[in-house]
Motif scaffolding. Structure first.
Motif, PDB file in Angstrom:
ATOM      1  N   CYS A 162       0.833  -1.213   0.000  1.00 51.38           N
ATOM      2  CA  CYS A 162       0.000   0.000   0.000  1.00 51.38           C
ATOM      3  C   CYS A 162       0.863   1.257   0.000  1.00 51.38           C
ATOM      4  O   CYS A 162       0.564   2.241  -0.700  1.00 51.38           O
ATOM      5  N   LEU A 163       1.933   1.254   0.778  1.00 52.01           N
ATOM      6  CA  LEU A 163       2.827   2.410   0.839  1.00 52.01           C
ATOM      7  C   LEU A 163       3.528   2.639  -0.500  1.00 52.01           C
ATOM      8  O   LEU A 163       3.656   3.783  -0.957  1.00 52.01           O
ATOM      9  N   LEU A 164       3.966   1.556  -1.138  1.00 48.45           N
ATOM     10  CA  LEU A 164       4.604   1.677  -2.448  1.00 48.45           C
ATOM     11  C   LEU A 164       3.637   2.279  -3.465  1.00 48.45           C
ATOM     12  O   LEU A 164       4.011   3.157  -4.257  1.00 48.45           O
ATOM     13  N   ASN A 165       2.395   1.803  -3.461  1.00 43.93           N
ATOM     14  CA  ASN A 165       1.416   2.323  -4.411  1.00 43.93           C
ATOM     15  C   ASN A 165       1.047   3.761  -4.106  1.00 43.93           C
ATOM     16  O   ASN A 165       0.827   4.566  -5.019  1.00 43.93           O
ATOM     17  N   ALA A 166       0.960   4.102  -2.815  1.00 46.07           N
ATOM     18  CA  ALA A 166       0.675   5.492  -2.448  1.00 46.07           C
ATOM     19  C   ALA A 166       1.802   6.411  -2.927  1.00 46.07           C
ATOM     20  O   ALA A 166       1.557   7.532  -3.389  1.00 46.07           O
ATOM     21  N   ALA A 167       3.044   5.941  -2.840  1.00 49.01           N
ATOM     22  CA  ALA A 167       4.180   6.723  -3.332  1.00 49.01           C
ATOM     23  C   ALA A 167       4.083   6.911  -4.839  1.00 49.01           C
ATOM     24  O   ALA A 167       4.312   8.014  -5.358  1.00 49.01           O
ATOM     25  N   LEU A 168       3.720   5.844  -5.556  1.00 43.24           N
ATOM     26  CA  LEU A 168       3.606   5.926  -7.006  1.00 43.24           C
ATOM     27  C   LEU A 168       2.518   6.916  -7.425  1.00 43.24           C
ATOM     28  O   LEU A 168       2.730   7.761  -8.305  1.00 43.24           O
ATOM     29  N   ALA A 169       1.357   6.826  -6.780  1.00 42.32           N
ATOM     30  CA  ALA A 169       0.259   7.745  -7.103  1.00 42.32           C
ATOM     31  C   ALA A 169       0.632   9.184  -6.742  1.00 42.32           C
ATOM     32  O   ALA A 169       0.289  10.127  -7.457  1.00 42.32           O
ATOM     33  N   SER A 170       1.351   9.369  -5.650  1.00 42.41           N
ATOM     34  CA  SER A 170       1.777  10.719  -5.247  1.00 42.41           C
ATOM     35  C   SER A 170       2.755  11.303  -6.259  1.00 42.41           C
ATOM     36  O   SER A 170       2.721  12.507  -6.552  1.00 42.41           O
ATOM     37  N   LEU A 171       3.615  10.468  -6.808  1.00 50.46           N
ATOM     38  CA  LEU A 171       4.519  10.939  -7.854  1.00 50.46           C
ATOM     39  C   LEU A 171       3.731  11.406  -9.073  1.00 50.46           C
ATOM     40  O   LEU A 171       4.069  12.426  -9.695  1.00 50.46           O
ATOM     41  N   SER A 172       2.669  10.685  -9.410  1.00 50.34           N
ATOM     42  CA  SER A 172       1.829  11.091 -10.544  1.00 50.34           C
ATOM     43  C   SER A 172       1.204  12.459 -10.303  1.00 50.34           C
ATOM     44  O   SER A 172       0.994  13.236 -11.230  1.00 50.34           O
ATOM     45  N   LEU A 173       0.905  12.747  -9.046  1.00 51.11           N
ATOM     46  CA  LEU A 173       0.298  14.025  -8.672  1.00 51.11           C
ATOM     47  C   LEU A 173       1.338  15.125  -8.450  1.00 51.11           C
ATOM     48  O   LEU A 173       0.981  16.261  -8.136  1.00 51.11           O
ATOM     49  N   LYS A 174       2.620  14.767  -8.571  1.00 50.99           N
ATOM     50  CA  LYS A 174       3.735  15.675  -8.266  1.00 50.99           C
ATOM     51  C   LYS A 174       3.702  16.116  -6.810  1.00 50.99           C
ATOM     52  O   LYS A 174       4.190  17.194  -6.460  1.00 50.99           O
ATOM     53  N   ALA A 175       3.131  15.258  -5.964  1.00 53.76           N
ATOM     54  CA  ALA A 175       3.125  15.490  -4.519  1.00 53.76           C
ATOM     55  C   ALA A 175       4.391  14.846  -3.959  1.00 53.76           C
ATOM     56  O   ALA A 175       4.351  13.820  -3.266  1.00 53.76           O
ATOM     57  N   TYR A 176       5.524  15.442  -4.286  1.00 54.49           N
ATOM     58  CA  TYR A 176       6.806  14.808  -4.013  1.00 54.49           C
ATOM     59  C   TYR A 176       7.108  14.629  -2.522  1.00 54.49           C
ATOM     60  O   TYR A 176       7.626  13.573  -2.135  1.00 54.49           O
ATOM     61  N   PRO A 177       6.804  15.604  -1.654  1.00 53.06           N
ATOM     62  CA  PRO A 177       7.042  15.357  -0.223  1.00 53.06           C
ATOM     63  C   PRO A 177       6.228  14.181   0.314  1.00 53.06           C
ATOM     64  O   PRO A 177       6.718  13.426   1.165  1.00 53.06           O
ATOM     65  N   ASP A 178       4.999  14.029  -0.169  1.00 53.10           N
ATOM     66  CA  ASP A 178       4.194  12.887   0.270  1.00 53.10           C
ATOM     67  C   ASP A 178       4.834  11.582  -0.187  1.00 53.10           C
ATOM     68  O   ASP A 178       4.927  10.614   0.584  1.00 53.10           O
ATOM     69  N   ALA A 179       5.267  11.551  -1.442  1.00 52.24           N
ATOM     70  CA  ALA A 179       5.923  10.345  -1.964  1.00 52.24           C
ATOM     71  C   ALA A 179       7.167  10.021  -1.149  1.00 52.24           C
ATOM     72  O   ALA A 179       7.453   8.857  -0.845  1.00 52.24           O
ATOM     73  N   LEU A 180       7.909  11.053  -0.773  1.00 57.69           N
ATOM     74  CA  LEU A 180       9.110  10.858   0.032  1.00 57.69           C
ATOM     75  C   LEU A 180       8.760  10.228   1.378  1.00 57.69           C
ATOM     76  O   LEU A 180       9.457   9.322   1.861  1.00 57.69           O
ATOM     77  N   GLY A 181       7.674  10.701   1.981  1.00 60.35           N
ATOM     78  CA  GLY A 181       7.256  10.152   3.259  1.00 60.35           C
ATOM     79  C   GLY A 181       6.840   8.694   3.158  1.00 60.35           C
ATOM     80  O   GLY A 181       7.189   7.875   4.022  1.00 60.35           O
ATOM     81  N   TYR A 182       6.110   8.352   2.107  1.00 57.48           N
ATOM     82  CA  TYR A 182       5.695   6.959   1.926  1.00 57.48           C
ATOM     83  C   TYR A 182       6.904   6.047   1.714  1.00 57.48           C
ATOM     84  O   TYR A 182       6.967   4.937   2.249  1.00 57.48           O
ATOM     85  N   THR A 183       7.882   6.519   0.926  1.00 53.44           N
ATOM     86  CA  THR A 183       9.048   5.675   0.688  1.00 53.44           C
ATOM     87  C   THR A 183       9.882   5.511   1.954  1.00 53.44           C
ATOM     88  O   THR A 183      10.507   4.463   2.146  1.00 53.44           O
ATOM     89  N   ALA A 184       9.884   6.521   2.815  1.00 49.36           N
ATOM     90  CA  ALA A 184      10.610   6.400   4.087  1.00 49.36           C
ATOM     91  C   ALA A 184      10.015   5.264   4.917  1.00 49.36           C
ATOM     92  O   ALA A 184      10.743   4.462   5.524  1.00 49.36           O
ATOM     93  N   ARG A 185       8.686   5.186   4.943  1.00 48.46           N
ATOM     94  CA  ARG A 185       8.039   4.102   5.676  1.00 48.46           C
ATOM     95  C   ARG A 185       8.309   2.757   5.011  1.00 48.46           C
ATOM     96  O   ARG A 185       8.486   1.747   5.692  1.00 48.46           O
TER      97      ARG A 185
END
Length: 258
Positions: A162-185
């Protein structure tokens, strides 16, 4: 009346089709109101309901249902039977009352629903994944079978997905800080995970942190030399870092020349 964080409500949540038939049977659970575990539009409706009352809820991406291609999203709705309202003396119906395998099956289904939207509506997909992550986090905290043994491993594996997919979707949205947070987890669960590292590098690139992105992507390439996408991304980030360094050098040269 707004719900205060920490107030709890016990309910049975169900997804229903237009004919009144259950699409996804609900199970008894307990949620905190005002703590981001439910859609904000639902909370006032649930807070004002009496025990035993069934409440029809507005449709929301946070609890998505995959709609058949021949069907329509309007053919489905959400409902919750309130079992214990905030302040009731009755003991709460906790998540440990349900086997962890059933919880995992339900979360996996909701993850699949979210993935249905990842290309067409990544914001809706993120909402779905965030809900799944919240449920899994609560399981880890409250369900004994999710804390150790095979159940703990299964929860961690689904949480990572779920975290990996949330990071991928956040990248699509250019929500880069969110993607960074998901990848940290992700990396806390699985250090050196290939997709987590790559998506972390992509997030850092999107944030303009080229040196940090280069370090992460270089790690990916060294650990996974067959990853051609990461190698290409690394070359691009290296070029961006060099370009920025040259621009910065030119700026300082003009400053000292004047």
């Amino acid at each position: 009346m707004a719900a205060a964080p920490g107030r709890t409500i016990a309910l049975r949540y169900t997804v229903v089709d237009g004919a009144g038939a259950s699409v996804r049977d609900g199970r008894v659970t307990q949620v905190q109101l005002g703590a981001g575990q439910l859609d904000p539009e639902w909370e006032p409706l649930l807070l004002s309901a009496q025990p035993g009352e069934t409440v029809r809820l507005p449709s929301t991406a946070a609890e998505m249902v995959r709609v058949p291609k021949a069907g329509s999203a309007a053919a489905y709705y959400h409902q919750a039977e309130v079992l214990a309202a905030p302040g009731d003396a009755a003991p709460p119906l906790g998540e440990s009352d349900v086997p962890v395998e059933e919880w995992l099956e339900d979360v996996a289904s909701q993850k699949e629903d979210a993935s249905f939207y990842i290309k067409t509506d990544p914001a809706a997909a993120v909402e779905g994944y965030v809900h799944c992550i919240a449920v899994l986090d609560r399981l880890k905290e409250h369900h004994a079978a999710a804390k150790e043994g095979p159940g703990a491993g299964a929860v961690a594996a689904l949480l990572l997905s779920c975290l990996l997919n949330a990071a991928l979707a956040s990248l699509s949205l250019k929500a880069y800080p969110d993607a960074l947070g998901y990848t940290a987890r992700c990396l806390a669960l699985a250090p050196h995970h290939e997709k987590a590292l790559y998506r972390r590098g992509a997030a850092l690139r999107g944030m303009g942190e080229y040196a940090a992105a280069e370090a992460v992507l270089r790690d990916v390439v060294e650990r996974y030399p067959e990853n051609k996408t990461a190698a290409r991304e690394l070359r691009e980030v290296e070029a961006l870092r060099v370009r920025d360094a040259q621009r910065e050098k030119a700026v300082y040269s003009r400053m000292f020349a004047s």
